[in-house]
Enzyme design. Structure first.
Site, PDB file in Angstrom:
ATOM      1  N   CYS A 106     -65.343 -46.023  19.307  1.00 50.16           N
ATOM      2  CA  CYS A 106     -66.621 -45.370  19.584  1.00 50.16           C
ATOM      3  C   CYS A 106     -66.520 -43.924  19.113  1.00 50.16           C
ATOM      4  O   CYS A 106     -65.538 -43.239  19.409  1.00 50.16           O
ATOM      5  CB  CYS A 106     -66.928 -45.421  21.077  1.00 50.16           C
ATOM      6  SG  CYS A 106     -68.507 -44.665  21.525  1.00 50.16           S
ATOM      7  N   HIS A 148     -72.989 -52.931  20.261  1.00 52.10           N
ATOM      8  CA  HIS A 148     -72.384 -51.672  20.711  1.00 52.10           C
ATOM      9  C   HIS A 148     -73.457 -50.593  20.913  1.00 52.10           C
ATOM     10  O   HIS A 148     -73.469 -49.904  21.944  1.00 52.10           O
ATOM     11  CB  HIS A 148     -71.356 -51.224  19.658  1.00 52.10           C
ATOM     12  CG  HIS A 148     -70.625 -49.973  19.988  1.00 52.10           C
ATOM     13  ND1 HIS A 148     -69.310 -49.959  20.385  1.00 52.10           N
ATOM     14  CD2 HIS A 148     -71.015 -48.666  19.963  1.00 52.10           C
ATOM     15  CE1 HIS A 148     -68.928 -48.705  20.595  1.00 52.10           C
ATOM     16  NE2 HIS A 148     -69.941 -47.899  20.339  1.00 52.10           N
ATOM     17  N   GLU A 149     -74.356 -50.454  19.938  1.00 51.21           N
ATOM     18  CA  GLU A 149     -75.375 -49.400  20.028  1.00 51.21           C
ATOM     19  C   GLU A 149     -76.432 -49.719  21.081  1.00 51.21           C
ATOM     20  O   GLU A 149     -76.923 -48.813  21.762  1.00 51.21           O
ATOM     21  CB  GLU A 149     -76.011 -49.143  18.661  1.00 51.21           C
ATOM     22  CG  GLU A 149     -75.042 -48.733  17.563  1.00 51.21           C
ATOM     23  CD  GLU A 149     -74.151 -47.547  17.899  1.00 51.21           C
ATOM     24  OE1 GLU A 149     -74.512 -46.714  18.766  1.00 51.21           O
ATOM     25  OE2 GLU A 149     -73.064 -47.437  17.297  1.00 51.21           O
ATOM     26  N   HIS A 152     -75.156 -48.528  24.256  1.00 48.51           N
ATOM     27  CA  HIS A 152     -75.376 -47.085  24.440  1.00 48.51           C
ATOM     28  C   HIS A 152     -76.786 -46.816  24.969  1.00 48.51           C
ATOM     29  O   HIS A 152     -76.967 -45.967  25.851  1.00 48.51           O
ATOM     30  CB  HIS A 152     -75.172 -46.318  23.128  1.00 48.51           C
ATOM     31  CG  HIS A 152     -73.755 -45.967  22.841  1.00 48.51           C
ATOM     32  ND1 HIS A 152     -72.939 -45.294  23.731  1.00 48.51           N
ATOM     33  CD2 HIS A 152     -72.998 -46.180  21.733  1.00 48.51           C
ATOM     34  CE1 HIS A 152     -71.754 -45.117  23.202  1.00 48.51           C
ATOM     35  NE2 HIS A 152     -71.754 -45.648  21.989  1.00 48.51           N
TER      36      HIS A 152
END
Length: 192
Positions: A106, A148-149, A152
Site C-alpha cells: 500500500c 484494494h482501492e 480505502h
C-alpha cells in the site's frame, strides 16, 4: 476532462500514512464532478505515477471523497487507466469464487508487503470523471487494485484483512524501512 489530459496535468502530493483517521473512515460520495474534482484526479494520477503505484484513492491524499484512480495491467497484460467515483464492488461467489494469495502493498505504508487472499476477479460499478455510469471488470493486478482501492473508500486498509501476527510483521517491515521514505513522499523521492 479525458484521462489522457488528467495524466499530464497534475502534481505529486504527499501520501497519507496508515493511522491517519481519513484512511480509517468511510469516504463521502462524490456529488460534484466539476473543476475541483478534475484537479484532484490529475494530482492523484501524478502522485500515483511518482510513487510507482497501481492505483490511489482520494483518502490517501487526505481527501475524504469516494474516488480512486487506477493505472495497471489486467489479467491479459493490457494496461488500463481510469477513474472510479462512488465505487460499488461485486466479487464472485460460490463455485466461481477463486482466491489468489499475492504479495500486496500500500502506498500509505510504503516498503511493506504481505500476502493477502483476494478473489481473482472483481467488478466495480460507479461513475467516471464526468459522472457518467461505468463498469470496470478485471482480473490480474487491476482486479486486485479494484478491491484494494474500494477498501480505502470504505475506510479499510489491507492490514485490516490480516491476522494479528501478519499485521505485526507488516508494521515491523514498514518501521525498518520507513527512513527510506520522507514524510512528504513521493513529492520528495525515496532513496530506494
Amino acid at each position: 476532462m479525458p484521462v489522457a489530459e488528467l495524466l499530464r496535468l497534475g502534481s505529486p502530493h504527499p501520501i497519507v500514512r496508515w493511522g491517519d483517521p481519513v484512511l480509517h473512515t468511510p469516504a463521502r460520495a462524490v456529488t460534484d464532478f466539476g473543476t475541483e474534482l478534475q484537479e484532484l484526479l490529475a494530482d492523484m494520477f501524478a502522485t500515483n505515477d511518482a510513487a510507482h503505484g497501481a492505483g490511489l484513492a482520494a483518502p490517501q491524499l487526505g481527501v475524504d471523497l469516494a474516488v480512486f484512480i487506477y493505472d495497471c495491467t489486467d489479467e491479459t497484460g493490457t494496461r488500463r487507466t481510469g477513474v472510479l467515483c462512488n465505487p460499488a464492488l461485486t466479487l464472485p461467489e460460490g463455485r466461481s469464487r477463486r482466491l489468489v494469495s499475492y504479495g500486496e502493498g500500500c502506498l500509505s505504508l510504503p516498503g511493506a508487503y504481505a500476502d493477502v487472499d483476494r478473489p481473482d476477479v472483481a467488478t466495480c460499478t460507479g461513475q467516471d470523471q464526468y459522472g457518467d455510469p461505468i463498469v470496470v471488470a478485471a482480473g490480474g493486478t487491476l482486479g486486485r487494485c479494484l478491491q484494494h482501492e474500494t477498501d480505502h473508500i470504505d475506510g479499510i486498509v489491507f492490514g485490516d484483512r490480516l491476522a494479528t501476527r501478519a499485521r505485526k510483521r507488516l508494521h515491523r517491515m514498514f518501521d525498518e524501512g520507513a527512513h527510506h521514505y520522507p514524510a512528504d513522499w513521493p513529492q520528495s523521492p525515496s532513496d530506494r
